[in-house]
Design a protein around this motif. Structure first.
Motif, PDB file in Angstrom:
ATOM      1  N   LYS A  64       0.813  -1.219   0.000  1.00  0.00           N
ATOM      2  CA  LYS A  64       0.000   0.000   0.000  1.00  0.00           C
ATOM      3  C   LYS A  64       0.848   1.270   0.000  1.00  0.00           C
ATOM      4  CE  LYS A  64      -4.135  -2.017   2.025  1.00  0.00           C
ATOM      5  NZ  LYS A  64      -5.163  -1.932   3.072  1.00  0.00           N
ATOM      6  N   ASN A  65       2.077   1.170   0.446  1.00  0.00           N
ATOM      7  CA  ASN A  65       2.943   2.355   0.406  1.00  0.00           C
ATOM      8  C   ASN A  65       3.159   2.850  -1.019  1.00  0.00           C
ATOM      9  OD1 ASN A  65       3.803   2.735   3.270  1.00  0.00           O
ATOM     10  ND2 ASN A  65       4.517   0.632   3.000  1.00  0.00           N
ATOM     11  N   THR A  66       3.091   1.929  -1.983  1.00  0.00           N
ATOM     12  CA  THR A  66       3.252   2.316  -3.382  1.00  0.00           C
ATOM     13  C   THR A  66       1.966   2.127  -4.185  1.00  0.00           C
ATOM     14  OG1 THR A  66       4.169   0.092  -3.815  1.00  0.00           O
ATOM     15  CG2 THR A  66       5.731   1.894  -3.455  1.00  0.00           C
ATOM     16  N   PHE A  67       1.023   1.366  -3.634  1.00  0.00           N
ATOM     17  CA  PHE A  67      -0.241   1.141  -4.344  1.00  0.00           C
ATOM     18  C   PHE A  67      -1.026   2.442  -4.482  1.00  0.00           C
ATOM     19  CE2 PHE A  67      -4.837   0.256  -4.151  1.00  0.00           C
ATOM     20  CZ  PHE A  67      -4.988  -0.507  -5.307  1.00  0.00           C
ATOM     21  N   TYR A  68      -1.169   3.181  -3.401  1.00  0.00           N
ATOM     22  CA  TYR A  68      -1.981   4.397  -3.469  1.00  0.00           C
ATOM     23  C   TYR A  68      -1.387   5.459  -4.392  1.00  0.00           C
ATOM     24  CZ  TYR A  68      -5.356   2.840  -0.028  1.00  0.00           C
ATOM     25  OH  TYR A  68      -6.356   2.152   0.608  1.00  0.00           O
ATOM     26  N   PRO A  69      -0.085   5.701  -4.362  1.00  0.00           N
ATOM     27  CA  PRO A  69       0.465   6.616  -5.377  1.00  0.00           C
ATOM     28  C   PRO A  69       0.238   6.106  -6.800  1.00  0.00           C
ATOM     29  CG  PRO A  69       2.021   6.357  -3.578  1.00  0.00           C
ATOM     30  CD  PRO A  69       0.929   5.355  -3.343  1.00  0.00           C
ATOM     31  N   ALA A  70       0.249   4.780  -6.983  1.00  0.00           N
ATOM     32  CA  ALA A  70       0.059   4.226  -8.328  1.00  0.00           C
ATOM     33  C   ALA A  70      -1.345   4.477  -8.868  1.00  0.00           C
ATOM     34  CB  ALA A  70       0.344   2.721  -8.316  1.00  0.00           C
ATOM     35  N   LEU A  71      -2.314   4.692  -7.993  1.00  0.00           N
ATOM     36  CA  LEU A  71      -3.658   5.027  -8.472  1.00  0.00           C
ATOM     37  C   LEU A  71      -3.622   6.266  -9.367  1.00  0.00           C
ATOM     38  CD1 LEU A  71      -5.779   4.543  -5.209  1.00  0.00           C
ATOM     39  CD2 LEU A  71      -5.471   2.916  -7.088  1.00  0.00           C
ATOM     40  N   ARG A  79      -5.275  -1.169 -13.000  1.00  0.00           N
ATOM     41  CA  ARG A  79      -6.385  -1.836 -13.704  1.00  0.00           C
ATOM     42  C   ARG A  79      -6.003  -3.248 -14.127  1.00  0.00           C
ATOM     43  NH1 ARG A  79      -6.840   3.322 -16.145  1.00  0.00           N
ATOM     44  NH2 ARG A  79      -8.711   4.447 -15.493  1.00  0.00           N
ATOM     45  N   GLU A  80      -4.767  -3.414 -14.567  1.00  0.00           N
ATOM     46  CA  GLU A  80      -4.318  -4.745 -14.987  1.00  0.00           C
ATOM     47  C   GLU A  80      -4.352  -5.718 -13.808  1.00  0.00           C
ATOM     48  OE1 GLU A  80      -0.411  -7.002 -16.934  1.00  0.00           O
ATOM     49  OE2 GLU A  80      -0.395  -4.813 -16.641  1.00  0.00           O
ATOM     50  N   LEU A 131     -11.404   9.125  -8.418  1.00  0.00           N
ATOM     51  CA  LEU A 131     -10.720   7.837  -8.478  1.00  0.00           C
ATOM     52  C   LEU A 131     -11.704   6.692  -8.281  1.00  0.00           C
ATOM     53  CD1 LEU A 131      -7.342   8.404  -6.592  1.00  0.00           C
ATOM     54  CD2 LEU A 131      -7.671   7.892  -9.015  1.00  0.00           C
ATOM     55  N   PHE A 132     -12.674   6.877  -7.399  1.00  0.00           N
ATOM     56  CA  PHE A 132     -13.688   5.837  -7.214  1.00  0.00           C
ATOM     57  C   PHE A 132     -14.454   5.607  -8.512  1.00  0.00           C
ATOM     58  CE2 PHE A 132     -18.058   4.564  -6.325  1.00  0.00           C
ATOM     59  CZ  PHE A 132     -17.848   3.389  -5.618  1.00  0.00           C
ATOM     60  N   ALA A 133     -14.857   6.692  -9.153  1.00  0.00           N
ATOM     61  CA  ALA A 133     -15.619   6.571 -10.397  1.00  0.00           C
ATOM     62  C   ALA A 133     -14.786   5.924 -11.498  1.00  0.00           C
ATOM     63  CB  ALA A 133     -16.115   7.942 -10.840  1.00  0.00           C
ATOM     64  N   ASP A 134     -13.493   6.180 -11.491  1.00  0.00           N
ATOM     65  CA  ASP A 134     -12.629   5.679 -12.570  1.00  0.00           C
ATOM     66  C   ASP A 134     -12.195   4.240 -12.351  1.00  0.00           C
ATOM     67  OD1 ASP A 134     -11.066   5.797 -14.902  1.00  0.00           O
ATOM     68  OD2 ASP A 134      -9.295   6.396 -13.768  1.00  0.00           O
ATOM     69  N   LEU A 135     -11.885   3.861 -11.106  1.00  0.00           N
ATOM     70  CA  LEU A 135     -11.258   2.572 -10.848  1.00  0.00           C
ATOM     71  C   LEU A 135     -12.138   1.575 -10.094  1.00  0.00           C
ATOM     72  CD1 LEU A 135      -7.717   3.870  -9.829  1.00  0.00           C
ATOM     73  CD2 LEU A 135      -8.349   2.795 -11.985  1.00  0.00           C
ATOM     74  N   PHE A 136     -13.003   2.055  -9.242  1.00  0.00           N
ATOM     75  CA  PHE A 136     -13.781   1.154  -8.386  1.00  0.00           C
ATOM     76  C   PHE A 136     -15.193   0.914  -8.915  1.00  0.00           C
ATOM     77  CE2 PHE A 136     -10.416   2.726  -5.747  1.00  0.00           C
ATOM     78  CZ  PHE A 136     -10.163   1.758  -4.797  1.00  0.00           C
TER      79      PHE A 136
END
Length: 268
Positions: A64-71, A79-80, A131-136
Motif C-alpha cells: 500500500k505504500n506504493t499502491f496508493y500513489p500508483a492510483l 487496472r491490470e 478515483l472511485f468513479a474511474d477505478l472502483f
C-alpha cells in the motif's frame, strides 16, 4: 489470517499469474464447503465466503505504500492487477454457484440473498470521488450485472461516495460500519432537520449488526447513531426486534438518496 504484499511496483504486475481455483487455499475452501453441504443437505443455504472487491484485493497484493500513489501515477497497472483479480474472483464465484446454488447467506451481516453476490469495499475511504468513479465503480457495476445484484459492506468513512453508489446497478443492500453520528447531528443542527423525519413510519423487524443497515423493502432509510450502533439498536427509543428469517428485496439506492436529502437539508 492476513496477507503480505506480493509486489511493490507497477513493473511487477505483468509477471503475476492468475492462479486456478484448484490451487490452495481455494481448493481447501471448496473442500470445506462440500463437506458442509454433505452434512447439511442440498436444501441448506450456504454462506458466501468473505470476499473483497477486486480493487480491495489488489490493495492487499500490492504494497500500500506504493499502491496508493500508483492510483494516480500508474492507473493502467492498477487496472491490470484488478483485472487479474477479477478473473480469479469470477471463476471462483461461477464454480461456487454451480455447486451450491444461487441463493445464499451473505458474508456479513448474515442476511439472505435470493441471487447476486455480496462483498466488502473497504479501501474507498482513502480515495477521491473521481478515483472511485474511474477505478472502483466500473468493476462493482460489472460484477453486479454479471451476477444479478450486489450487497455491499463498507467500514470506511465513505460518505463522499454515497452519490456514486446510487449508480451501481442492482445494488440491493448496504452495510455501513462507521461511527457517523456527527454527520446526522451536524445535518440536523445546521439544517434544522429532525432525525425522526428519516425514521420508518412503522417499526418493522430489523437485522442485528454493528453498523448502519439499509434493508427496508418499502421504507428503506439510512440510520446512524454512534452511541448505540455497536449494540445494534435503532437510532430512536427502544430495542430492535429480532431479525426476520429472510429480508427479501432491498432498496439501498432509495436509502442513500434519503440520507443525501437529510445532509442537504431538504428532507420532507
Amino acid at each position: 489470517p492476513f496477507a503480505r504484499p506480493r509486489i511493490a511496483a507497477a513493473s511487477q504486475v505483468a509477471g503475476l499469474k492468475v492462479p486456478d481455483i484448484s490451487a490452495e487455499p481455494l481448493a481447501r475452501v471448496f473442500a470445506i464447503a462440500d463437506e458442509l453441504r454433505r452434512r447439511a443437505g442440498p436444501e441448506a443455504l450456504m454462506r458466501l465466503p468473505d470476499l473483497q472487491s477486486p480493487m480491495d484485493i489488489a490493495a492487499l497484493i500490492w504494497d500500500k505504500n506504493t499502491f496508493y500513489p500508483a492510483l494516480l501515477e500508474a492507473p493502467e497497472a492498477v487496472r491490470e492487477l484488478a483485472g487479474k483479480v477479477r478473473q480469479l474472483l469470477t471463476a471462483f464465484l461461477d464454480e461456487w454457484f454451480a455447486r451450491y446454488g444461487r441463493q445464499f447467506i451473505a458474508h456479513y451481516p448474515d442476511y439472505y440473498m435470493p441471487g447476486g453476490i455480496t462483498l466488502s469495499e473497504d479501501e474507498i475511504g482513502a480515495v477521491s470521488p473521481s478515483l472511485f468513479a474511474d477505478l472502483f465503480l466500473p468493476e462493482l457495476a460489472e460484477l453486479s450485472a454479471r451476477y444479478g445484484g450486489l450487497g455491499m459492506h463498507c467500514c470506511a468513512d465513505a460518505q463522499h461516495h454515497w452519490e456514486a453508489w446510487t449508480r451501481i446497478p442492482g445494488l440491493r443492500l448496504l452495510n455501513i460500519v462507521h461511527r457517523a453520528e456527527h454527520r446526522w447531528d451536524d445535518a440536523r443542527d445546521r439544517r434544522g432537520v429532525d432525525r425522526r423525519k428519516i425514521e420508518p413510519r412503522e417499526r418493522e423487524p430489523r437485522a442485528q449488526n454493528d453498523g448502519v443497515f439499509v434493508a427496508r423493502p418499502a421504507l428503506a432509510r439510512l440510520h446512524a447513531d454512534g452511541s448505540t450502533h455497536a449494540r445494534g439498536k435503532l437510532p430512536c427509543d427502544g430495542e430492535p426486534e429480532p431479525a426476520p428469517g429472510g429480508l427479501g428485496a432491498f432498496r439501498a439506492v432509495e436509502a442513500i438518496e434519503d440520507a443525501l436529502q437529510v445532509l442537504r437539508g431538504d428532507a420532507r
